[in-house]
Design a protein around this motif. Structure first.
Motif, PDB file in Angstrom:
ATOM      1  N   LEU A  42       0.822  -1.206   0.000  1.00  0.00           N
ATOM      2  CA  LEU A  42       0.000   0.000   0.000  1.00  0.00           C
ATOM      3  C   LEU A  42       0.859   1.260   0.000  1.00  0.00           C
ATOM      4  O   LEU A  42       2.009   1.256   0.425  1.00  0.00           O
ATOM      5  CB  LEU A  42      -0.908   0.021   1.239  1.00  0.00           C
ATOM      6  N   ASN A  43       0.272   2.320  -0.487  1.00  0.00           N
ATOM      7  CA  ASN A  43       0.852   3.654  -0.372  1.00  0.00           C
ATOM      8  C   ASN A  43       0.042   4.356   0.716  1.00  0.00           C
ATOM      9  O   ASN A  43      -1.115   4.722   0.509  1.00  0.00           O
ATOM     10  CB  ASN A  43       0.729   4.395  -1.696  1.00  0.00           C
ATOM     11  N   MET A  44       0.620   4.522   1.900  1.00  0.00           N
ATOM     12  CA  MET A  44      -0.186   4.984   3.021  1.00  0.00           C
ATOM     13  C   MET A  44       0.572   6.008   3.863  1.00  0.00           C
ATOM     14  O   MET A  44       1.801   6.078   3.865  1.00  0.00           O
ATOM     15  CB  MET A  44      -0.603   3.812   3.906  1.00  0.00           C
ATOM     16  N   VAL A  45      -0.215   6.809   4.573  1.00  0.00           N
ATOM     17  CA  VAL A  45       0.312   7.759   5.544  1.00  0.00           C
ATOM     18  C   VAL A  45      -0.165   7.318   6.917  1.00  0.00           C
ATOM     19  O   VAL A  45      -1.368   7.113   7.129  1.00  0.00           O
ATOM     20  CB  VAL A  45      -0.162   9.193   5.254  1.00  0.00           C
ATOM     21  N   VAL A  46       0.779   7.164   7.839  1.00  0.00           N
ATOM     22  CA  VAL A  46       0.474   6.742   9.203  1.00  0.00           C
ATOM     23  C   VAL A  46       0.741   7.919  10.134  1.00  0.00           C
ATOM     24  O   VAL A  46       1.869   8.394  10.235  1.00  0.00           O
ATOM     25  CB  VAL A  46       1.333   5.525   9.614  1.00  0.00           C
ATOM     26  N   ARG A  47      -0.301   8.397  10.788  1.00  0.00           N
ATOM     27  CA  ARG A  47      -0.142   9.513  11.720  1.00  0.00           C
ATOM     28  C   ARG A  47       0.369   9.013  13.066  1.00  0.00           C
ATOM     29  O   ARG A  47      -0.092   7.994  13.580  1.00  0.00           O
ATOM     30  CB  ARG A  47      -1.472  10.238  11.918  1.00  0.00           C
ATOM     31  N   ILE A  48       1.318   9.725  13.657  1.00  0.00           N
ATOM     32  CA  ILE A  48       1.876   9.386  14.967  1.00  0.00           C
ATOM     33  C   ILE A  48       1.495  10.507  15.913  1.00  0.00           C
ATOM     34  O   ILE A  48       2.199  11.509  16.049  1.00  0.00           O
ATOM     35  CB  ILE A  48       3.406   9.222  14.901  1.00  0.00           C
ATOM     36  N   GLY A  49       0.351  10.355  16.563  1.00  0.00           N
ATOM     37  CA  GLY A  49      -0.186  11.448  17.353  1.00  0.00           C
ATOM     38  C   GLY A  49      -0.432  12.645  16.460  1.00  0.00           C
ATOM     39  O   GLY A  49      -0.756  12.521  15.268  1.00  0.00           O
ATOM     40  N   LEU A  50      -0.276  13.832  17.003  1.00  0.00           N
ATOM     41  CA  LEU A  50      -0.349  15.051  16.201  1.00  0.00           C
ATOM     42  C   LEU A  50       1.024  15.514  15.773  1.00  0.00           C
ATOM     43  O   LEU A  50       1.153  16.370  14.898  1.00  0.00           O
ATOM     44  CB  LEU A  50      -1.011  16.178  17.015  1.00  0.00           C
ATOM     45  N   GLY A  52       3.767  13.685  14.574  1.00  0.00           N
ATOM     46  CA  GLY A  52       4.578  12.995  13.589  1.00  0.00           C
ATOM     47  C   GLY A  52       3.741  12.213  12.596  1.00  0.00           C
ATOM     48  O   GLY A  52       2.520  12.080  12.735  1.00  0.00           O
ATOM     49  N   ALA A  53       4.404  11.684  11.575  1.00  0.00           N
ATOM     50  CA  ALA A  53       3.737  10.867  10.565  1.00  0.00           C
ATOM     51  C   ALA A  53       4.802  10.113   9.775  1.00  0.00           C
ATOM     52  O   ALA A  53       5.975  10.499   9.751  1.00  0.00           O
ATOM     53  CB  ALA A  53       2.886  11.721   9.623  1.00  0.00           C
ATOM     54  N   VAL A  54       4.380   9.026   9.142  1.00  0.00           N
ATOM     55  CA  VAL A  54       5.248   8.260   8.255  1.00  0.00           C
ATOM     56  C   VAL A  54       4.528   8.075   6.924  1.00  0.00           C
ATOM     57  O   VAL A  54       3.360   7.691   6.898  1.00  0.00           O
ATOM     58  CB  VAL A  54       5.598   6.873   8.850  1.00  0.00           C
ATOM     59  N   HIS A  55       5.217   8.384   5.837  1.00  0.00           N
ATOM     60  CA  HIS A  55       4.695   8.070   4.509  1.00  0.00           C
ATOM     61  C   HIS A  55       5.394   6.804   4.036  1.00  0.00           C
ATOM     62  O   HIS A  55       6.618   6.780   3.876  1.00  0.00           O
ATOM     63  CB  HIS A  55       4.949   9.213   3.526  1.00  0.00           C
ATOM     64  N   TYR A  56       4.614   5.759   3.836  1.00  0.00           N
ATOM     65  CA  TYR A  56       5.141   4.448   3.464  1.00  0.00           C
ATOM     66  C   TYR A  56       4.651   4.104   2.071  1.00  0.00           C
ATOM     67  O   TYR A  56       3.460   4.179   1.771  1.00  0.00           O
ATOM     68  CB  TYR A  56       4.671   3.393   4.466  1.00  0.00           C
ATOM     69  N   SER A  57       5.598   3.721   1.203  1.00  0.00           N
ATOM     70  CA  SER A  57       5.242   3.399  -0.176  1.00  0.00           C
ATOM     71  C   SER A  57       6.177   2.328  -0.707  1.00  0.00           C
ATOM     72  O   SER A  57       7.359   2.590  -0.950  1.00  0.00           O
ATOM     73  CB  SER A  57       5.318   4.656  -1.053  1.00  0.00           C
ATOM     74  N   SER A  59       7.715  -0.323   0.535  1.00  0.00           N
ATOM     75  CA  SER A  59       8.854  -0.624   1.408  1.00  0.00           C
ATOM     76  C   SER A  59       9.750   0.590   1.660  1.00  0.00           C
ATOM     77  O   SER A  59      10.665   0.519   2.467  1.00  0.00           O
ATOM     78  CB  SER A  59       9.712  -1.775   0.863  1.00  0.00           C
ATOM     79  N   ASP A  60       9.513   1.711   0.956  1.00  0.00           N
ATOM     80  CA  ASP A  60      10.232   2.943   1.260  1.00  0.00           C
ATOM     81  C   ASP A  60       9.397   3.761   2.237  1.00  0.00           C
ATOM     82  O   ASP A  60       8.167   3.822   2.124  1.00  0.00           O
ATOM     83  CB  ASP A  60      10.491   3.760  -0.010  1.00  0.00           C
ATOM     84  N   ALA A  61      10.064   4.403   3.177  1.00  0.00           N
ATOM     85  CA  ALA A  61       9.321   5.161   4.184  1.00  0.00           C
ATOM     86  C   ALA A  61      10.065   6.437   4.530  1.00  0.00           C
ATOM     87  O   ALA A  61      11.302   6.479   4.542  1.00  0.00           O
ATOM     88  CB  ALA A  61       9.099   4.318   5.441  1.00  0.00           C
ATOM     89  N   ARG A  62       9.286   7.465   4.828  1.00  0.00           N
ATOM     90  CA  ARG A  62       9.838   8.750   5.212  1.00  0.00           C
ATOM     91  C   ARG A  62       9.160   9.211   6.501  1.00  0.00           C
ATOM     92  O   ARG A  62       7.931   9.149   6.623  1.00  0.00           O
ATOM     93  CB  ARG A  62       9.648   9.774   4.105  1.00  0.00           C
ATOM     94  N   LEU A  63       9.955   9.662   7.452  1.00  0.00           N
ATOM     95  CA  LEU A  63       9.447  10.129   8.737  1.00  0.00           C
ATOM     96  C   LEU A  63       9.301  11.641   8.725  1.00  0.00           C
ATOM     97  O   LEU A  63      10.200  12.359   8.292  1.00  0.00           O
ATOM     98  CB  LEU A  63      10.407   9.720   9.860  1.00  0.00           C
ATOM     99  N   PHE A  64       8.161  12.127   9.213  1.00  0.00           N
ATOM    100  CA  PHE A  64       7.920  13.548   9.413  1.00  0.00           C
ATOM    101  C   PHE A  64       7.703  13.764  10.905  1.00  0.00           C
ATOM    102  O   PHE A  64       6.984  12.995  11.548  1.00  0.00           O
ATOM    103  CB  PHE A  64       6.686  14.006   8.620  1.00  0.00           C
ATOM    104  N   TYR A  65       8.290  14.824  11.459  1.00  0.00           N
ATOM    105  CA  TYR A  65       8.281  14.950  12.915  1.00  0.00           C
ATOM    106  C   TYR A  65       8.372  16.407  13.345  1.00  0.00           C
ATOM    107  O   TYR A  65       8.927  17.266  12.655  1.00  0.00           O
ATOM    108  CB  TYR A  65       9.469  14.187  13.509  1.00  0.00           C
ATOM    109  N   HIS A  66       7.796  16.679  14.491  1.00  0.00           N
ATOM    110  CA  HIS A  66       7.953  17.976  15.146  1.00  0.00           C
ATOM    111  C   HIS A  66       9.311  17.975  15.839  1.00  0.00           C
ATOM    112  O   HIS A  66       9.592  17.105  16.654  1.00  0.00           O
ATOM    113  CB  HIS A  66       6.842  18.178  16.171  1.00  0.00           C
TER     114      HIS A  66
END
Length: 337
Positions: A42-50, A52-57, A59-66
């Motif tokens: 899947l191509n998905m976005v996983v929210r980590i609370g408010l 952070g988040a991870v964009h997974y596509s 097997s590649d993934a990118r972390l977004f964070y405060h």
């Protein structure tokens, strides 16, 4: 989806330790946990609370964070629940895509929208607060590619080309860490500030223990934490700041230097807040198995953080007291008095 959705589905992803640890756990679960097999294509976005988040596509993934917050910090600062965070994220994300922005900016816009909703809340008017979607500057939200295979002490601060530890250090010395051009993860525990992943995870794990302990009603035994280090390392400062970051109103600081005690008279200052019956038991117990060290141990085992004085309920159970005195006799003396 949210990271809690994955956790409920069987993914063992740590909470509130460090962004690196959360990212590593996420990738390991996606690559190795059979329960995640249906999600790997899947191509998905996983929210980590408010925060952070991870964009997974594929097997590649990118972390977004405060950079200055971790999972759950905003909810700690403003206790309570409110509907609409997921909707706000989705709306901010979709609005950014419709404007032709890439996925990275869309995730940042979604995070900003949900944090704006948390900050502003719902107005008295029935209209939805649409101004939360005005993201403004989103460049301060950090972003880094998550390694496919975890390596020892992978850190965001040492992840080229965005970061390298030398340039990050030079930037902080010259500009300070608050500059948004350098979204380095920084942990704040009261006045204690650190950017080191090992320190962040260590302090966060202790802080998590304190938070969970304070949620426990009528705990059976005290929370005991040992802090070791050479003189001047900042042990006392770290403990005080950690406690202040958890609940400064409920946690009271009591400082006993019992290593300098020689006899009962030295206990006067330490025991001036002690319940009379407890004090009598301390003074009348026939024997301390290890002398003054046993007195110190009983104090350390007692629950003192959120009480106004040392009272009966602060004492550890008889089984623990048996290591230093006759536990049953000690409790009996307290009750008889």
């Amino acid at each position: 989806m949210t990271v809690d959705d994955l956790r409920e589905f069987g993914a063992n992803i740590s909470r509130r330790l460090s962004w690196e640890k959360t990212a590593e756990d996420f990738m390991w679960q996606m690559n190795n946990n059979p329960a995640m097999a249906d999600l790997r294509d899947l191509n998905m976005v996983v929210r980590i609370g408010l925060e952070g988040a991870v964009h997974y596509s594929g097997s590649d993934a990118r972390l977004f964070y405060h950079p200055h917050l971790f999972e759950g910090n905003l909810f700690e600062r403003s206790p309570g629940k409110m509907q609409g965070y997921g909707c706000a994220f989705t709306a901010g994300f979709t609005e950014s895509i419709c404007r032709g922005h890439d996925i990275d900016d869309a995730v940042r816009s979604g995070m900003t929208a949900s944090m704006n909703l948390h900050r502003k809340g719902f107005t008295r008017k029935p209209d939805y607060p649409l101004n939360i979607f005005k993201a403004g500057d989103i460049s301060w939200i950090g972003s880094v590619k998550i390694p496919h295979q975890g390596r020892d002490l992978w850190t965001i601060a040492d992840s080229p080309p965005i970061f390298d530890i030398e340039s990050v250090s030079r930037h902080i010395v010259i500009n300070g860490y608050r500059q948004r051009r350098c979204p380095l993860p920084i942990a704040h525990f009261g006045k204690l500030i650190t950017a080191d992943r090992t320190e962040i995870e260590g302090y966060q794990s202790i802080r998590n223990l304190m938070i969970e302990y304070l949620k426990t009603e009528n705990p059976e035994r005290p929370l005991c934490i040992g802090v070791f280090g050479p003189p001047g390392a900042g042990k006392s400062f770290a403990v005080k700041q950690l406690a202040a970051s958890v609940d400064p109103e409920r946690i009271e600081h009591l400082n006993f230097n019992i290593s300098q005690f020689r006899d009962e008279e030295d206990l006067i200052d330490a025991f001036h807040q002690i319940d009379r019956e407890v004090l009598n038991a301390f003074l009348k117990i026939p024997e301390y198995r290890h002398g003054v060290r046993s007195m110190e141990a009983i104090l350390d085992m007692s629950i003192l953080q959120d009480v106004k004085r040392f009272e009966k309920s602060s004492l550890p159970p008889a089984g623990q007291l048996d290591l230093h005195v006759d536990g049953e006799l000690f409790h009996r003396m307290v009750m008889e008095n």
